[in-house]
Design an enzyme around this catalytic site. Structure first.
Site, PDB file in Angstrom:
ATOM      1  N   THR A 227      32.189 -53.594 -47.357  1.00  0.00           N
ATOM      2  CA  THR A 227      32.612 -54.686 -47.744  1.00  0.00           C
ATOM      3  C   THR A 227      34.051 -54.928 -47.731  1.00  0.00           C
ATOM      4  OG1 THR A 227      30.387 -55.225 -48.457  1.00  0.00           O
ATOM      5  CG2 THR A 227      32.061 -57.091 -48.837  1.00  0.00           C
TER       6      THR A 227
ATOM      7  N   LYS B  21      30.279 -62.087 -44.622  1.00  0.00           N
ATOM      8  CA  LYS B  21      29.851 -61.174 -45.912  1.00  0.00           C
ATOM      9  C   LYS B  21      30.590 -62.000 -47.114  1.00  0.00           C
ATOM     10  CE  LYS B  21      28.177 -58.411 -48.611  1.00  0.00           C
ATOM     11  NZ  LYS B  21      27.873 -56.888 -48.992  1.00  0.00           N
TER      12      LYS B  21
ATOM     13  N   LYS C  41      35.962 -56.992 -56.587  1.00  0.00           N
ATOM     14  CA  LYS C  41      36.633 -56.727 -55.595  1.00  0.00           C
ATOM     15  C   LYS C  41      36.552 -57.608 -54.094  1.00  0.00           C
ATOM     16  CE  LYS C  41      34.868 -53.902 -52.695  1.00  0.00           C
ATOM     17  NZ  LYS C  41      33.961 -53.829 -51.621  1.00  0.00           N
TER      18      LYS C  41
END
Ligand code: NAP
Length: 289
Positions: free
Chosen positions: A94, A169, A237
């Site tokens: 990701t 995502k 993150k």
């Protein structure tokens, strides 16, 4: 048959590699910490490469699942000179949609195709080979590699051009932040009401407020147990990526922002490597403060 090399054998990548091997595709492994790759290579009877560039020189398809944007770019720069023309790199990490576009542009110079193919479904989905996968890139390339992806994911959707898989995502991660807030807040409330937590989780899991997170993390979090499934530091993150994308498109993301700050507190408490359900510990402590 196309040969596949897997780079990154963390919580997700190890299971992805196992499923690639089970389907007969896996021919090489690489992991930064070599011992992990050697142990798995021996178990699966698969070659272990000692550098990403050595792996890239010997396979048709490279699957990648590492932590962050800079890690993906480090691998792309490492493999770009040894990778064979007409190979495909499939990045299941990701990262930001910008990183996907940068990686694709670098690889295109060597006639190598790239798909951004981030996944959802947690370590459980990686283990069962039933991940949801959102793919950006050329649909003909996706078709070419779809039997390989089907060994790891049960639901594969082509979204659009390069970067659109990662943008999707980001949508998922914003939703996951909200679900984490809702479930941990509700269960903190349930605890304060002195309700029987296992029965609460059981009945709510069967109704309209159910979620994967409640079903898979509800009980363990109320036992103050947060074994690393999806690490706080990794979701933080992702939320930084989402917040930047939100700023770029002038969309306000207050729940995402709150969750990002809550994770900063958890990391300061040394819980960055715990599962994101550790947010429950912050809420229950907040209550008693
Ligand atoms: P993880 O357990 O922390 O594993 C990270 C892997 O990346 C390790 O194999 C690590 O190698 C490798 N790595 C990190 N930096 C590297 C570098 N610079 N060069 C080479 N290898 C490097 O993480 P994970 O949970 O598997 O997550 C991997 C990716 O999938 C992340 O982008 C995450 O956001 C995403 N994801 C995770 C989940 C989940 O539930 N865990 C779900 C969906 C997506 P070492 O072994 O040497 O540290």
């Amino acid at each position: 048959m196309l040969t596949v090399g897997m780079i990154g054998l963390g919580a997700m990548g190890e299971h992805m590699a196992r499923n690639l091997a089970k389907a007969g595709f896996l021919s090489a492994l690489y992991n930064r910490t070599t011992q992990k790759a050697e142990k798995l290579g021996q178990e699966l009877n698969v070659n272990v490469a000692h550098t990403p560039e050595a792996l890239a020189a010997n396979v048709d398809i490279i699957c990648l699942c590492v932590s962050r944007d800079e890690d993906v770019m480090e691998i792309i720069h490492a493999i770009k000179d040894t990778i064979r023309p007409n190979s495909v790199v499939i990045d299941m990490s990701t990262v930001s949609n910008h990183t996907a576009k940068k990686a694709a542009a670098i690889l295109a110079c060597g006639d190598v195709d790239f798909l951004d193919a981030p996944v959802s479904g947690g370590v459980e989905g990686a283990k069962s080979g039933k991940l949801a996968m959102m793919v950006g890139g050329d649909s003909a390339i996706l078709e070419k590699v779809s039997p390989i992806l089907a060994s790891m994911a049960a639901h594969i959707v082509h979204i659009g051009p390069t970067g659109s898989g990662q943008a999707t995502k980001a949508v998922n991660q914003i939703m996951a932040a909200g679900i984490n807030q809702a479930v941990t807040e509700a269960l903190t409330f349930a605890k304060a009401q002195q309700l029987p937590m296992d029965q609460i989780i059981d009945v709510i899991s069967g109704g309209a407020a159910s979620s994967w997170f409640l079903q898979n993390r509800g009980l363990s979090m109320t036992e103050n147990h947060y074994p690393a499934g999806f690490k706080v530091a990794l979701h933080q993150k992702d939320l930084d990526i989402c917040l930047q994308m939100g700023r770029d498109s002038e969309v306000s993301l207050p729940i995402t922002s709150q969750t990002r700050d809550d994770y900063a507190q958890l990391i300061a408490q040394g819980l960055g490597e715990c599962d994101i359900s550790a947010l429950y510990s912050l809420k229950t402590n907040l209550k008693t403060n």
